[in-house]
Design a protein around this motif. Structure first.
Motif, PDB file in Angstrom:
ATOM      1  N   ASN A 100       3.705  -2.666 -29.606  1.00  0.00           N
ATOM      2  CA  ASN A 100       3.436  -1.585 -29.831  1.00  0.00           C
ATOM      3  C   ASN A 100       4.573  -1.095 -30.222  1.00  0.00           C
ATOM      4  O   ASN A 100       4.772   0.374 -31.179  1.00  0.00           O
ATOM      5  CB  ASN A 100       3.582  -0.721 -28.294  1.00  0.00           C
ATOM      6  CG  ASN A 100       3.018   0.059 -27.889  1.00  0.00           C
ATOM      7  OD1 ASN A 100       2.077   0.793 -28.494  1.00  0.00           O
ATOM      8  ND2 ASN A 100       4.218   0.866 -27.243  1.00  0.00           N
ATOM      9  N   GLN A 101       6.072  -1.256 -30.400  1.00  0.00           N
ATOM     10  CA  GLN A 101       6.900  -1.272 -30.779  1.00  0.00           C
ATOM     11  C   GLN A 101       7.133  -1.372 -32.406  1.00  0.00           C
ATOM     12  O   GLN A 101       7.336  -0.436 -32.848  1.00  0.00           O
ATOM     13  CB  GLN A 101       8.092  -2.315 -30.284  1.00  0.00           C
ATOM     14  CG  GLN A 101       8.841  -1.889 -29.223  1.00  0.00           C
ATOM     15  CD  GLN A 101       9.871  -1.012 -29.341  1.00  0.00           C
ATOM     16  OE1 GLN A 101       9.882  -0.295 -29.466  1.00  0.00           O
ATOM     17  NE2 GLN A 101      10.832  -1.786 -28.253  1.00  0.00           N
ATOM     18  N   ASN A 125       4.009  -0.479 -34.430  1.00  0.00           N
ATOM     19  CA  ASN A 125       3.607   0.764 -34.125  1.00  0.00           C
ATOM     20  C   ASN A 125       4.999   1.565 -34.511  1.00  0.00           C
ATOM     21  O   ASN A 125       4.898   2.801 -34.853  1.00  0.00           O
ATOM     22  CB  ASN A 125       2.345   1.059 -33.766  1.00  0.00           C
ATOM     23  CG  ASN A 125       1.910   2.155 -33.673  1.00  0.00           C
ATOM     24  OD1 ASN A 125       1.677   2.314 -35.105  1.00  0.00           O
ATOM     25  ND2 ASN A 125       1.673   2.508 -32.957  1.00  0.00           N
ATOM     26  N   GLU A 126       5.000   2.315 -33.420  1.00  0.00           N
ATOM     27  CA  GLU A 126       5.993   3.306 -32.682  1.00  0.00           C
ATOM     28  C   GLU A 126       7.244   3.589 -33.812  1.00  0.00           C
ATOM     29  O   GLU A 126       7.756   4.848 -33.974  1.00  0.00           O
ATOM     30  CB  GLU A 126       6.542   3.754 -31.371  1.00  0.00           C
ATOM     31  CG  GLU A 126       5.296   3.600 -30.213  1.00  0.00           C
ATOM     32  CD  GLU A 126       4.942   3.908 -29.143  1.00  0.00           C
ATOM     33  OE1 GLU A 126       6.001   3.552 -28.732  1.00  0.00           O
ATOM     34  OE2 GLU A 126       4.571   4.254 -28.221  1.00  0.00           O
ATOM     35  N   PHE A 150      -4.118   1.219 -33.298  1.00  0.00           N
ATOM     36  CA  PHE A 150      -3.263   1.853 -33.112  1.00  0.00           C
ATOM     37  C   PHE A 150      -3.474   2.386 -33.950  1.00  0.00           C
ATOM     38  O   PHE A 150      -2.763   3.541 -34.671  1.00  0.00           O
ATOM     39  CB  PHE A 150      -1.812   1.825 -33.389  1.00  0.00           C
ATOM     40  CG  PHE A 150      -1.302   1.014 -32.385  1.00  0.00           C
ATOM     41  CD1 PHE A 150      -0.975   1.384 -31.615  1.00  0.00           C
ATOM     42  CD2 PHE A 150      -1.253  -0.653 -32.828  1.00  0.00           C
ATOM     43  CE1 PHE A 150       0.105   0.385 -30.419  1.00  0.00           C
ATOM     44  CE2 PHE A 150       0.193  -1.667 -32.028  1.00  0.00           C
ATOM     45  CZ  PHE A 150       0.263  -0.477 -30.638  1.00  0.00           C
ATOM     46  N   ASP A 209       1.519  -7.374 -26.373  1.00  0.00           N
ATOM     47  CA  ASP A 209       1.522  -5.291 -26.616  1.00  0.00           C
ATOM     48  C   ASP A 209       2.653  -5.180 -26.515  1.00  0.00           C
ATOM     49  O   ASP A 209       2.362  -4.457 -27.099  1.00  0.00           O
ATOM     50  CB  ASP A 209      -0.080  -5.495 -25.773  1.00  0.00           C
ATOM     51  CG  ASP A 209      -0.689  -5.810 -25.777  1.00  0.00           C
ATOM     52  OD1 ASP A 209      -1.253  -6.044 -26.655  1.00  0.00           O
ATOM     53  OD2 ASP A 209      -2.258  -5.779 -24.874  1.00  0.00           O
ATOM     54  N   ARG A 210       3.455  -5.274 -25.862  1.00  0.00           N
ATOM     55  CA  ARG A 210       4.950  -4.536 -25.568  1.00  0.00           C
ATOM     56  C   ARG A 210       5.116  -4.438 -27.128  1.00  0.00           C
ATOM     57  O   ARG A 210       5.787  -3.417 -28.283  1.00  0.00           O
ATOM     58  CB  ARG A 210       5.765  -5.052 -25.005  1.00  0.00           C
ATOM     59  CG  ARG A 210       5.013  -3.770 -23.410  1.00  0.00           C
ATOM     60  CD  ARG A 210       5.986  -4.265 -22.461  1.00  0.00           C
ATOM     61  NE  ARG A 210       7.740  -4.332 -22.428  1.00  0.00           N
ATOM     62  CZ  ARG A 210       7.854  -4.885 -22.324  1.00  0.00           C
ATOM     63  NH1 ARG A 210       8.826  -5.975 -21.522  1.00  0.00           N
ATOM     64  NH2 ARG A 210       9.610  -3.830 -21.729  1.00  0.00           N
TER      65      ARG A 210
END
Lengths: 335, 335
Positions: free
Chosen positions: B50-51, B53-54, A112, B46-47
């Motif tokens: 990703n969370q 990170n976001e 990221f 990955d999901r």
């Protein structure tokens, strides 16, 4: 590494043959690209994992990695994950990695767009610092490695800083005996810190060994890793020292000694990427100041940055004044 | 989970509102597919990453996962890697995961067709066994969970086996009070083993808690995970018990008690996948016997399997006789 040390593969082969009663290679060495790019995607990681699978490498085997800090980070991460952990030996080949990350307990890759977003804490089984590898480094890689020694000296040991300051010109000219001393002392201090600081796996919010690193990590990303880690650390430390001075914590004489030492070592104190810092820009994640939030987020808890009060002595602070940081950036730019 | 417990999201929301002075959700719960498929690719992993990170989830935050063992393995792996480790709370929702992996120290996903090829050892911050979740399980999921309790009883505690044997019919009929007792005792024994066995992170070659698991892991893969983990473990234990008997280690009366107990619990002792075991087939990795090598490789060192000498007592062996194992398979088939 293989390009710089053309005889290396042959020497490894000869070594293994000579000691075949004790050492066995599972396969010829795997070659991966060096530098930060091996951490920016999963390509190299997947190649190492694939080898572990195909060769049937198990938890009682060793993966031995030869390379700079980035290669060791990536290979150590692969070793940590496969079968939940294969034994790992680091052979760092740069001044920086021999000083610092070689003896550390971290591994990882970037994700990221964030440095070391993925990783684990695993102490290596062994670390071999072979100074022969340093001889083929580019000048900038030699010099940039010294910045981690300056870092640890500044936060912990004034006499070590005196030593580096006194010999800065010779270190910049790659004096091998002096560089070895600096590497040895820096690695020993690094290891002692991990052993004795009661927080080897960073459960808390303080991270003294990351002095100057909030800006450094972001600058590496903002320059697309054109800046070497050590070069970025020098700028990050210079920035935090000027800020320490502007905050009234650090005297001007000490500041001048620090900045001059970096300059004598041949290290830049400024990067144009520092000025990609418009506070109201919509692309705020592209400002160096986004590094403060990312730095906090990586450890969690309260924001904790180290500032200097004098050479050899640091203090934690929990909030920063961005306007003052911008003044510090301009001071470095004008210098 | 959400499909079985339709009120769950609302209850979580109400809980958070009620305790908003102490609990804050970073985002609404993320839903991932249940079962082994969430470990067979990196999609769910990955999901979650990703969370992290976001949402800016940091090391002082908690990821709380609600699900069966596979979901907890995958989510725990994500938590272990992001920022080198985010605090992780497991809420296991199956008999199996409440008995066993919930209180364990492992996480991971499958890769290269091998179960748990990638993973780390990280103890969870907390484990919450809420028996309410069990009420919506399918019968086969309820029953298959008991097999891990049979396992730990067989290798460690004859009186616990007696208890399961005595109540096998009621356990198969989902008697809640009895099942809770079994779960509690099994989880406690599991935890005590990890705490007191001097090898929580499996540096050695012995893995008592994986009794019956070499064949079980391979059977799961050979049946494309059509067999549940607990069902495969029952077959793997039955196989190793028959083999223990054929090797002269285990008496016939004890063997009969074990096999009958599994049958009363409603668990199969045989799968056709066991006979995909032609020793000279070119597709040898597709034979259950490839599981022996993969089992050894996962820990490394010498092959170490556990066999039973009596109920409650096991012994390590370091080589196996495949012909004898084939006889054991045929005994299970004919039964």
């Amino acid at each position: 590494m293989v390009q710089s040390h053309r005889g290396l593969l042959g020497e490894i082969d000869a070594y293994v043959k000579r000691h075949r009663d004790r050492v066995q290679l599972a396969a010829p060495p795997l070659r991966v690209p060096g530098g930060e790019k091996c951490k920016n995607s999963v390509d190299s990681l997947d190649r190492v994992l694939n080898q572990v699978n195909e060769l049937g490498i198990d938890r009682h085997s060793y993966i031995l990695a030869i390379g700079g800090g980035a290669v060791l980070d990536m290979a150590g991460y692969a070793a940590a994950l496969a079968h939940r952990g294969i034994r790992f030996i680091r052979v760092p080949t740069t001044v920086l990695a021999q000083c610092d990350s070689g003896v550390g307990v971290k591994n990882g890759i970037n994700a990221f767009g964030k440095k070391n977003f993925l990783g684990t804490f695993v102490p290596p089984s062994a670390v071999l610092n072979d100074f022969e590898f340093l001889t083929t480094l580019e000048d900038r890689d030699w010099r940039s490695g010294i910045s981690e020694a300056v870092k640890v000296a500044l936060i912990k040991d004034a006499s070590f800083f005196d030593h580096i300051e006194r010999h800065a010109a010779s270190l910049a000219k790659r004096d091998m005996a002096l560089t070895q001393q600096v590497i040895y002392r820096c690695a020993a201090m690094h290891l002692e810190h991990i052993r004795c600081n009661n927080d080897p796996f960073e459960k808390g919010s303080s991270r003294p060994l990351d002095f100057g690193h909030w800006a450094a990590h972001k600058l590496e990303q903002l320059t697309d890793y054109e800046l070497r880690h050590g070069e970025a650390v020098a700028i990050g430390i210079a920035l935090d020292c000027v800020y320490s001075h502007l905050s009234g914590l650090l005297g001007s004489k000490a500041l001048e000694r620090i900045l001059s030492t970096f300059e004598t070592l041949g290290l830049q104190l400024y990067s144009p990427a520092l000025l990609e810092c418009e506070p109201h820009s919509p692309k705020r994640t592209l400002s160096v100041f986004a590094g403060i939030q990312e730095f906090r987020e990586h450890l969690g808890g309260e924001l904790t940055l180290m500032l200097l009060t004098q050479i050899g002595s640091a203090v934690n602070v929990h909030q920063v004044d961005e306007a003052l940081y911008r003044r510090a950036i301009h001071i470095l730019k004008e210098r």
